[in-house]
Design a protein around this motif. Structure first.
Motif, mmCIF file in Angstrom:
data_model
loop_
_atom_site.group_PDB
_atom_site.id
_atom_site.type_symbol
_atom_site.label_atom_id
_atom_site.label_comp_id
_atom_site.label_asym_id
_atom_site.label_seq_id
_atom_site.Cartn_x
_atom_site.Cartn_y
_atom_site.Cartn_z
ATOM 1 N N PHE A 51 25.901 23.028 -35.033
ATOM 2 C CA PHE A 51 25.099 24.132 -34.740
ATOM 3 C C PHE A 51 25.516 25.360 -33.169
ATOM 4 C CE2 PHE A 51 22.636 21.954 -37.519
ATOM 5 C CZ PHE A 51 22.424 22.718 -38.565
ATOM 6 N N ALA A 52 25.710 26.143 -33.074
ATOM 7 C CA ALA A 52 25.867 26.669 -31.744
ATOM 8 C C ALA A 52 25.603 28.143 -31.624
ATOM 9 C CB ALA A 52 27.979 26.728 -30.885
ATOM 10 N N ALA A 53 24.933 28.249 -30.748
ATOM 11 C CA ALA A 53 24.531 29.977 -30.506
ATOM 12 C C ALA A 53 25.453 30.815 -29.637
ATOM 13 C CB ALA A 53 22.673 29.786 -29.601
ATOM 14 N N VAL A 54 24.953 31.838 -29.904
ATOM 15 C CA VAL A 54 26.979 32.396 -29.374
ATOM 16 C C VAL A 54 25.708 33.999 -29.479
ATOM 17 C CG1 VAL A 54 28.392 31.380 -30.872
ATOM 18 C CG2 VAL A 54 27.309 32.835 -32.232
ATOM 19 N N VAL A 55 27.095 34.975 -29.146
ATOM 20 C CA VAL A 55 26.015 36.649 -28.927
ATOM 21 C C VAL A 55 27.934 37.247 -28.985
ATOM 22 C CG1 VAL A 55 26.312 37.790 -26.792
ATOM 23 C CG2 VAL A 55 24.880 35.616 -26.880
ATOM 24 N N THR A 56 27.588 38.182 -30.243
ATOM 25 C CA THR A 56 28.718 39.181 -30.673
ATOM 26 C C THR A 56 29.520 39.652 -29.565
ATOM 27 O OG1 THR A 56 27.703 41.230 -31.106
ATOM 28 C CG2 THR A 56 28.443 39.270 -32.839
ATOM 29 N N SER A 110 28.163 27.205 -24.398
ATOM 30 C CA SER A 110 28.509 26.258 -23.898
ATOM 31 C C SER A 110 29.937 25.811 -24.244
ATOM 32 C CB SER A 110 27.481 24.812 -24.996
ATOM 33 O OG SER A 110 27.131 25.986 -25.515
ATOM 34 N N ALA A 111 30.229 24.922 -24.215
ATOM 35 C CA ALA A 111 31.594 24.819 -25.230
ATOM 36 C C ALA A 111 31.439 23.965 -25.967
ATOM 37 C CB ALA A 111 33.034 23.824 -24.521
ATOM 38 N N THR A 131 37.129 29.372 -18.413
ATOM 39 C CA THR A 131 38.440 29.929 -17.522
ATOM 40 C C THR A 131 37.172 29.032 -16.530
ATOM 41 O OG1 THR A 131 37.544 31.823 -16.603
ATOM 42 C CG2 THR A 131 39.558 32.806 -18.235
ATOM 43 N N GLY A 132 36.097 28.366 -16.356
ATOM 44 C CA GLY A 132 35.866 28.467 -15.472
ATOM 45 C C GLY A 132 34.188 27.350 -15.374
ATOM 46 N N PRO A 133 33.624 27.334 -14.165
ATOM 47 C CA PRO A 133 32.470 26.779 -15.444
ATOM 48 C C PRO A 133 31.777 27.779 -14.631
ATOM 49 C CG PRO A 133 32.918 25.406 -13.246
ATOM 50 C CD PRO A 133 34.602 27.143 -13.337
ATOM 51 N N GLY A 134 30.848 27.956 -16.069
ATOM 52 C CA GLY A 134 29.899 29.538 -15.885
ATOM 53 C C GLY A 134 30.402 30.468 -17.165
ATOM 54 N N THR A 135 31.614 29.837 -17.067
ATOM 55 C CA THR A 135 31.991 31.076 -17.907
ATOM 56 C C THR A 135 32.099 30.732 -19.671
ATOM 57 O OG1 THR A 135 34.600 30.201 -17.650
ATOM 58 C CG2 THR A 135 33.597 32.110 -16.139
ATOM 59 N N PRO A 136 31.920 31.808 -20.196
ATOM 60 C CA PRO A 136 32.220 31.659 -21.975
ATOM 61 C C PRO A 136 33.301 31.536 -22.930
ATOM 62 C CG PRO A 136 31.610 34.114 -21.984
ATOM 63 C CD PRO A 136 31.659 32.981 -20.341
ATOM 64 N N GLN A 137 33.122 29.924 -23.139
ATOM 65 C CA GLN A 137 33.970 30.264 -24.378
ATOM 66 C C GLN A 137 34.209 31.046 -25.517
ATOM 67 O OE1 GLN A 137 34.415 26.391 -26.690
ATOM 68 N NE2 GLN A 137 36.228 26.434 -26.959
ATOM 69 N N GLY A 138 35.765 31.813 -26.043
ATOM 70 C CA GLY A 138 35.638 32.710 -26.755
ATOM 71 C C GLY A 138 36.476 32.600 -28.225
ATOM 72 N N LEU A 139 35.550 33.059 -29.131
ATOM 73 C CA LEU A 139 36.276 32.088 -30.960
ATOM 74 C C LEU A 139 36.268 33.740 -31.859
ATOM 75 C CD1 LEU A 139 33.443 29.876 -31.180
ATOM 76 C CD2 LEU A 139 35.676 29.272 -30.709
ATOM 77 N N ALA A 140 37.120 34.324 -32.221
ATOM 78 C CA ALA A 140 37.898 35.334 -33.020
ATOM 79 C C ALA A 140 37.340 34.339 -34.251
ATOM 80 C CB ALA A 140 38.848 35.411 -32.821
ATOM 81 N N LEU A 141 37.106 35.832 -35.199
ATOM 82 C CA LEU A 141 36.504 35.259 -36.614
ATOM 83 C C LEU A 141 36.841 36.104 -37.262
ATOM 84 C CD1 LEU A 141 32.475 33.544 -35.759
ATOM 85 C CD2 LEU A 141 34.887 32.250 -35.825
#
Length: 133
Positions: A40-45, A59-60, A103-113
């Protein structure tokens, strides 16, 4: 000197099948890893359309492209008027088609669905029937 005439009015302005809306809502992803363990992962659109959504995860997460995931908005987010009808259905089977690394610490990972929903067919205006004599 050659002059080439181009008519830009006939070119499509976008390759997208549906309007993209920039909207930030809390959501969650659910998937099974390669061992079959539920994750499971919490994400933001970040932006949504009738057929796709781009999310950021603080988080990664280890989700490879083409993995099937369940996408679901948090219950409190379903009241947004800018939300496409396809996202109001609850859990939606989706395929990860692009992963943007951090791209660095504290930056989010992006996912296109890509939402695995039946595309709406465009209703063509029928010409009135002509009476033949």
């Amino acid at each position: 000197m050659k002059h080439i005439w181009t008519d830009d009015s006939t070119r499509p302005t976008s390759k997208r099948a549906a309007e993209r809306r920039i909207i930030s809502l809390p959501a969650r992803l659910m998937w099974k890893d390669q061992r079959g363990t539920p994750r499971f992962a919490a994400v933001v659109t970040r932006d949504v359309s009738d057929y796709g959504v781009y999310v950021e995860c603080p988080s990664a997460v280890s989700i490879p492209p083409y993995r099937l995931v369940q996408f679901q908005l948090e219950p409190g987010a379903l009241g947004s008027e800018a939300l496409p009808d396809t996202l109001r259905q609850g859990r939606i089977l989706s395929a990860v088609y692009r992963v943007t690394p951090r791209t660095g610490p504290g930056t989010p990972q992006g996912l296109a669905l890509r939402l695995m929903v039946e595309p709406r067919r465009r209703v063509l205006r029928a010409e009135p029937a002509r009476a033949t004599a």
